[in-house]
Design a protein around this motif. Structure first.
Motif, short mmCIF file in Angstrom:
data_model
loop_
_atom_site.label_atom_id
_atom_site.label_comp_id
_atom_site.label_asym_id
_atom_site.label_seq_id
_atom_site.Cartn_x
_atom_site.Cartn_y
_atom_site.Cartn_z
N ALA A 109 0.82 -1.22 0.00
CA ALA A 109 0.00 0.00 0.00
C ALA A 109 0.84 1.26 0.00
O ALA A 109 0.36 2.32 -0.39
N ALA A 110 2.10 1.16 0.46
CA ALA A 110 2.96 2.34 0.53
C ALA A 110 4.40 1.94 0.28
O ALA A 110 4.79 0.80 0.56
N ALA A 111 5.17 2.87 -0.25
CA ALA A 111 6.56 2.57 -0.58
C ALA A 111 7.36 3.87 -0.66
O ALA A 111 6.79 4.96 -0.74
N GLN A 112 8.67 3.71 -0.64
CA GLN A 112 9.56 4.85 -0.80
C GLN A 112 10.71 4.47 -1.71
O GLN A 112 11.03 3.28 -1.86
N PRO A 113 11.37 5.46 -2.33
CA PRO A 113 12.62 5.20 -3.03
C PRO A 113 13.78 5.24 -2.05
O PRO A 113 13.60 5.49 -0.85
N LEU A 114 14.98 5.02 -2.55
CA LEU A 114 16.19 5.19 -1.74
C LEU A 114 16.45 6.67 -1.59
O LEU A 114 16.51 7.41 -2.57
#
Length: 335
Positions: A109-114
Motif C-alpha cells: 500500500a505504501a513505498a519509498q525510493p532510496l
C-alpha cells in the motif's frame, strides 16, 4: 499505472526553482501537482509561468503536512499518489521501479525510493535512508540511519524488504488504501504522520516496501531545520500519539510509561547541553499530548475496528539502549 506526484509547498520559491525542474523532466508520463499551503511569496506565479503543465492546488490557509495533503489529494485521481517534499531532486527513470513494485504485490500500500543526501551524495539521508523501522518503544530508525548517525551508501541495502514505515519525504501510497485507513492524522500537523499512516496500513493488512533501484536526493530541513525546537516538540508529542493509537499489545501502557521516562532523560540531556529551548519543547510536547489523549484513545478504538489480528515483532526492543549503551550506530549492528 499512472502516478500523481503532489509537492506540498509553503513559501518555498527558492526550493521549487532548484528542485521542481528535475521532477518535471523525469516524470513526463505522469502528472505533477503543486499543492500550496497559502504561500505569501511568488511560488505559485513562478510555477504557473515556468511550468504551465504542472497542476496547481491552492489552499486558503497553512494546514501543515497532514492537512495540506489531505485536502490536496481530493483533487488527485491517480491510483498511486506520491507525497513529495519540495526539496527533493529526482533521477532519470525514478518512477519505473515504483510502478513495478506496486504491480508485483497487490498487498503493498505504501513505498519509498532510496533517499540519499543532497548535501553529501555519498551518504543516506536522515529522513528515510533505505527504509524505516520502529523499535518496541516506537522510536523510529532506518536502514542507513540510527538517530543522527548516517551511513555512507555502499549499496548495502539494495535488497527488497518489508518496512515498518516509508519516509514522508517521498511517500508513494495507493489512494484507495490511504482513504480506507482514514488518511493522514491532522492532529499531528507535522512530523511522524507517515509513521502513523504506515502503522495503520499495516494494521489493515497491507505491506510497506522500498524500491531501492529508485533514487532521489533530499536536501532535508527545507521547512523546519533539525535544530528547531518546534521539530523537537512535534517529534516527541507525535511519537507518544503513535503509541496510543497503534500499539495494541497487552502492555502498551507500560511501553508508554517507559517511553515518557526516556523522554524525561532526553530533556535533561538537552539541559546539560545548554539547550533549554529543546527541554521546554519536550515539556510542551507532553502537556500537548495529555491535552489530546482523550481524542487519541478514541482514534485507537477506530483503528482497532479494522485492525487484523496478525502483528510483527519489532527487530529491536530499544534502539536507545543499542545506540547509547552498546554503542551500535548502524543498522547491521542493531538488527
Amino acid at each position: 499505472m499512472k502516478i500523481g506526484i503532489v509537492i506540498l509547498n509553503w513559501n518555498g520559491l527558492a526550493l521549487l526553482q532548484r528542485y521542481l525542474p528535475s521532477v518535471v523532466l523525469h516524470s513526463q508520463e505522469h502528472t505533477v501537482y503543486v499543492a500550496d499551503n497559502a504561500s505569501t511569496d511568488a511560488s505559485l506565479s513562478w510555477v504557473k509561468e515556468q511550468y504551465p503543465s504542472v497542476k496547481i492546488i491552492e489552499m486558503d490557509e497553512n494546514r501543515g503536512y497532514a492537512g495540506g495533503y489531505n485536502v490536496a489529494l481530493r483533487s488527485v485521481d491517480e491510483e498511486i499518489i506520491c507525497l513529495l517534499n519540495n526539496d527533493i531532486e529526482v533521477t532519470e527513470n525514478w518512477l519505473a521501479p515504483i510502478t513495478t513494485l506496486f504491480r508485483s504485490d497487490v498487498t503493498i500500500a505504501a513505498a519509498q525510493p532510496l533517499l540519499l543526501d543532497d548535501k553529501r551524495r555519498t551518504h543516506f539521508e536522515y529522513a528515510g535512508a533505505a527504509g524505516g523501522y520502529l523499535d518496541r518503544l516506537a522510536y523510529p530508525y532506518c536502514r542507513g540511519r540510527i538517530f543522527d548517525q548516517v551511513e555512507e551508501n555502499h549499496q548495502q541495502y539494495n535488497d527488497s524488504t518489508n518496512l515498518d514505515w516509508a519516509s514522508g519525504a517521498a511517500l508513494f501510497v495507493k489512494k484507495k488504501a490511504f482513504l480506507e485507513v482514514g488518511a493522514l492524522d491532522e492532529a499531528y500537523f507535522a512530523h511522524q504522520e507517515e509513521i502513523d499512516l504506515c502503522w495503520r496500513l499495516r494494521h489493515a493488512g497491507y505491506k510497506i516496501a522500498i524500491a531501492t533501484d529508485a533514487t532521489v536526493y533530499h536536501l532535508g530541513g527545507g521547512t523546519l531545520a533539525a535544530l528547531n525546537p518546534r521539530k523537537t516538540f512535534y517529534n516527541f508529542r507525535n511519537s507518544l500519539y503513535n503509541i496510543v493509537k497503534n500499539d495494541h499489545s497487552a502492555n502498551w501502557l507500560g511501553i508508554l510509561f517507559l517511553r515518557m521516562v526516556l523522554d524525561g532523560l532526553a530533556g535533561l540531556q538537552f539541559l546539560f547541553k545548554a539547550k533549554p529551548a529543546h527541554f521546554m519543547a519536550i515539556l510542551k510536547a507532553h502537556a500537548s499530548f495529555y491535552g489530546g489523549l482523550r481524542t487519541m484513545l478514541q482514534k485507537r478504538q477506530e483503528v482497532k475496528r479494522y485492525a487484523k489480528k496478525t502483528s510483527t515483532k519489532p527487530e529491536v526492543f530499544s534502539i536507545v539502549y543499542q545506540f547509547f549503551v552498546k554503542n551500535r550506530s548502524n543498522y547491521q549492528s542493531v538488527k
